[in-house]
Design a protein around this motif. Structure first.
Motif, PDB file in Angstrom:
ATOM      1  N   SER A 182      18.333  13.226  12.530  1.00  0.00           N
ATOM      2  CA  SER A 182      18.927  12.175  11.700  1.00  0.00           C
ATOM      3  C   SER A 182      18.209  12.075  10.359  1.00  0.00           C
ATOM      4  O   SER A 182      18.845  11.955   9.304  1.00  0.00           O
ATOM      5  CB  SER A 182      18.863  10.833  12.438  1.00  0.00           C
ATOM      6  OG  SER A 182      19.315   9.793  11.606  1.00  0.00           O
ATOM      7  N   ALA A 183      16.884  12.129  10.393  1.00  0.00           N
ATOM      8  CA  ALA A 183      16.099  12.049   9.154  1.00  0.00           C
ATOM      9  C   ALA A 183      16.421  13.224   8.235  1.00  0.00           C
ATOM     10  O   ALA A 183      16.588  13.050   7.020  1.00  0.00           O
ATOM     11  CB  ALA A 183      14.605  12.025   9.479  1.00  0.00           C
ATOM     12  N   LYS A 240      13.271  14.759  -1.826  1.00  0.00           N
ATOM     13  CA  LYS A 240      12.366  15.911  -1.872  1.00  0.00           C
ATOM     14  C   LYS A 240      10.917  15.460  -2.043  1.00  0.00           C
ATOM     15  O   LYS A 240      10.639  14.331  -2.433  1.00  0.00           O
ATOM     16  CB  LYS A 240      12.758  16.825  -3.022  1.00  0.00           C
ATOM     17  CG  LYS A 240      14.221  17.252  -2.971  1.00  0.00           C
ATOM     18  CD  LYS A 240      14.406  18.649  -3.420  1.00  0.00           C
ATOM     19  CE  LYS A 240      15.863  19.028  -3.458  1.00  0.00           C
ATOM     20  NZ  LYS A 240      16.457  19.377  -2.230  1.00  0.00           N
ATOM     21  N   LYS A 241      10.019  16.368  -1.780  1.00  0.00           N
ATOM     22  CA  LYS A 241       8.578  16.131  -1.859  1.00  0.00           C
ATOM     23  C   LYS A 241       8.198  15.444  -3.168  1.00  0.00           C
ATOM     24  O   LYS A 241       8.628  15.844  -4.247  1.00  0.00           O
ATOM     25  CB  LYS A 241       7.837  17.462  -1.738  1.00  0.00           C
ATOM     26  CG  LYS A 241       6.340  17.336  -1.652  1.00  0.00           C
ATOM     27  CD  LYS A 241       5.708  18.686  -1.395  1.00  0.00           C
ATOM     28  CE  LYS A 241       4.213  18.537  -1.243  1.00  0.00           C
ATOM     29  NZ  LYS A 241       3.578  19.782  -0.844  1.00  0.00           N
ATOM     30  N   PHE A 265       0.852  -1.187   0.000  1.00  0.00           N
ATOM     31  CA  PHE A 265       0.000   0.000   0.000  1.00  0.00           C
ATOM     32  C   PHE A 265       0.888   1.237   0.000  1.00  0.00           C
ATOM     33  O   PHE A 265       2.087   1.163   0.257  1.00  0.00           O
ATOM     34  CB  PHE A 265      -1.001   0.001   1.162  1.00  0.00           C
ATOM     35  CG  PHE A 265      -0.393   0.135   2.527  1.00  0.00           C
ATOM     36  CD1 PHE A 265      -0.302   1.377   3.141  1.00  0.00           C
ATOM     37  CD2 PHE A 265       0.060  -0.982   3.212  1.00  0.00           C
ATOM     38  CE1 PHE A 265       0.239   1.504   4.413  1.00  0.00           C
ATOM     39  CE2 PHE A 265       0.604  -0.862   4.478  1.00  0.00           C
ATOM     40  CZ  PHE A 265       0.700   0.380   5.076  1.00  0.00           C
ATOM     41  N   CYS A 266       0.287   2.362  -0.304  1.00  0.00           N
ATOM     42  CA  CYS A 266       1.032   3.603  -0.490  1.00  0.00           C
ATOM     43  C   CYS A 266       0.599   4.645   0.536  1.00  0.00           C
ATOM     44  O   CYS A 266      -0.589   4.816   0.787  1.00  0.00           O
ATOM     45  CB  CYS A 266       0.785   4.119  -1.910  1.00  0.00           C
ATOM     46  SG  CYS A 266       1.628   5.655  -2.269  1.00  0.00           S
ATOM     47  N   LEU A 267       1.583   5.337   1.099  1.00  0.00           N
ATOM     48  CA  LEU A 267       1.347   6.479   1.977  1.00  0.00           C
ATOM     49  C   LEU A 267       1.937   7.694   1.288  1.00  0.00           C
ATOM     50  O   LEU A 267       3.143   7.762   1.066  1.00  0.00           O
ATOM     51  CB  LEU A 267       2.023   6.277   3.337  1.00  0.00           C
ATOM     52  CG  LEU A 267       1.473   5.151   4.200  1.00  0.00           C
ATOM     53  CD1 LEU A 267       2.375   4.926   5.408  1.00  0.00           C
ATOM     54  CD2 LEU A 267       0.070   5.489   4.649  1.00  0.00           C
ATOM     55  N   ASP A 268       1.104   8.640   0.955  1.00  0.00           N
ATOM     56  CA  ASP A 268       1.560   9.841   0.253  1.00  0.00           C
ATOM     57  C   ASP A 268       1.758  10.960   1.268  1.00  0.00           C
ATOM     58  O   ASP A 268       0.825  11.656   1.630  1.00  0.00           O
ATOM     59  CB  ASP A 268       0.567  10.247  -0.829  1.00  0.00           C
ATOM     60  CG  ASP A 268       1.076  11.369  -1.703  1.00  0.00           C
ATOM     61  OD1 ASP A 268       2.108  11.985  -1.361  1.00  0.00           O
ATOM     62  OD2 ASP A 268       0.435  11.640  -2.728  1.00  0.00           O
ATOM     63  N   PHE A 269       2.996  11.108   1.727  1.00  0.00           N
ATOM     64  CA  PHE A 269       3.309  12.134   2.717  1.00  0.00           C
ATOM     65  C   PHE A 269       3.468  13.512   2.084  1.00  0.00           C
ATOM     66  O   PHE A 269       3.701  14.484   2.780  1.00  0.00           O
ATOM     67  CB  PHE A 269       4.575  11.761   3.486  1.00  0.00           C
ATOM     68  CG  PHE A 269       4.387  10.583   4.405  1.00  0.00           C
ATOM     69  CD1 PHE A 269       3.634  10.690   5.556  1.00  0.00           C
ATOM     70  CD2 PHE A 269       4.960   9.357   4.097  1.00  0.00           C
ATOM     71  CE1 PHE A 269       3.461   9.607   6.410  1.00  0.00           C
ATOM     72  CE2 PHE A 269       4.791   8.263   4.940  1.00  0.00           C
ATOM     73  CZ  PHE A 269       4.043   8.391   6.095  1.00  0.00           C
ATOM     74  N   ARG A 308      11.748   9.689   7.579  1.00  0.00           N
ATOM     75  CA  ARG A 308      12.336  10.387   6.424  1.00  0.00           C
ATOM     76  C   ARG A 308      11.254  10.720   5.406  1.00  0.00           C
ATOM     77  O   ARG A 308      11.244  11.809   4.820  1.00  0.00           O
ATOM     78  CB  ARG A 308      13.408   9.521   5.775  1.00  0.00           C
ATOM     79  CG  ARG A 308      14.648   9.329   6.605  1.00  0.00           C
ATOM     80  CD  ARG A 308      15.612   8.372   5.911  1.00  0.00           C
ATOM     81  NE  ARG A 308      16.656   7.949   6.802  1.00  0.00           N
ATOM     82  CZ  ARG A 308      16.818   6.685   7.217  1.00  0.00           C
ATOM     83  NH1 ARG A 308      16.023   5.727   6.801  1.00  0.00           N
ATOM     84  NH2 ARG A 308      17.806   6.397   8.042  1.00  0.00           N
ATOM     85  N   SER A 309      10.360   9.790   5.187  1.00  0.00           N
ATOM     86  CA  SER A 309       9.271   9.999   4.223  1.00  0.00           C
ATOM     87  C   SER A 309       8.337  11.104   4.692  1.00  0.00           C
ATOM     88  O   SER A 309       7.923  11.951   3.891  1.00  0.00           O
ATOM     89  CB  SER A 309       8.494   8.698   4.012  1.00  0.00           C
ATOM     90  OG  SER A 309       9.339   7.707   3.464  1.00  0.00           O
TER      91      SER A 309
END
Length: 163
Positions: free
Chosen positions: A71-72, A82-83, A2-6, A104-105
């Protein structure tokens, strides 16, 4: 998978996490939503991770959110994440490597593809998939090198970190 669009309204994920955690998810997915819920919870200042136990009994270690975010930020800057860039999460979100991939995401606004962690992480990845970033364990990377199809897929990942 599945996808998480941050890259789109990341704080709405805190509400979604509450809803997801109220359902019966596989443990690997539950760990992802639990981290997101804890991260966006202002009452939680520390994230506790248990060591692997490879040199003795597993021990809890607490990291401040500030230290984890620092750290991230450093990794995102070094790898020019990048976005809207695409990342792959194939590590357990209950361990530091998976948590840091999530963080990080979230920080960079990445589109994070989440798959069930396994020794062969590229088994269920479409042949035309391209990622800008992924993290693997040494065992996962070894399994990738043993499979020519997976080696080709790994070649479509711009930056890989090994942990």
């Amino acid at each position: 998978m599945f996808c998480l669009d941050f890259s789109q309204h990341p704080h709405q994920l805190a509400e979604l996490a509450k809803l997801k955690l109220a359902t019966n998810l596989p443990p690997w997915e539950n760990d992802i939503w639990q981290f997101i819920s804890n991260w966006y919870n202002p009452a939680v200042n520390y994230i506790t991770i248990h060591t692997s136990g490879s040199t003795g009994k597993p021990k809890p270690i607490s990291h401040t959110k500030v230290a984890m975010l620092s750290s991230a930020e450093a990794t995102c800057k070094a790898l020019q994440l990048k976005k809207g860039k695409q990342a792959l999460l194939c590590l357990p979100a209950s361990k530091i490597g998976g948590m840091m991939m999530l963080l990080r995401s979230m920080h960079a606004g990445l589109v994070l593809w989440c798959i069930k962690p396994s020794a062969t992480p590229l088994n269920d990845i479409p042949a035309n998939a391209h990622f800008d970033f992924a993290a693997f364990t040494p065992m996962q990377l070894f399994s990738i090198t043993e499979n020519t199809t997976h080696t080709t897929l790994a070649g479509n990942i711009r930056s890989i970190i090994l942990g």
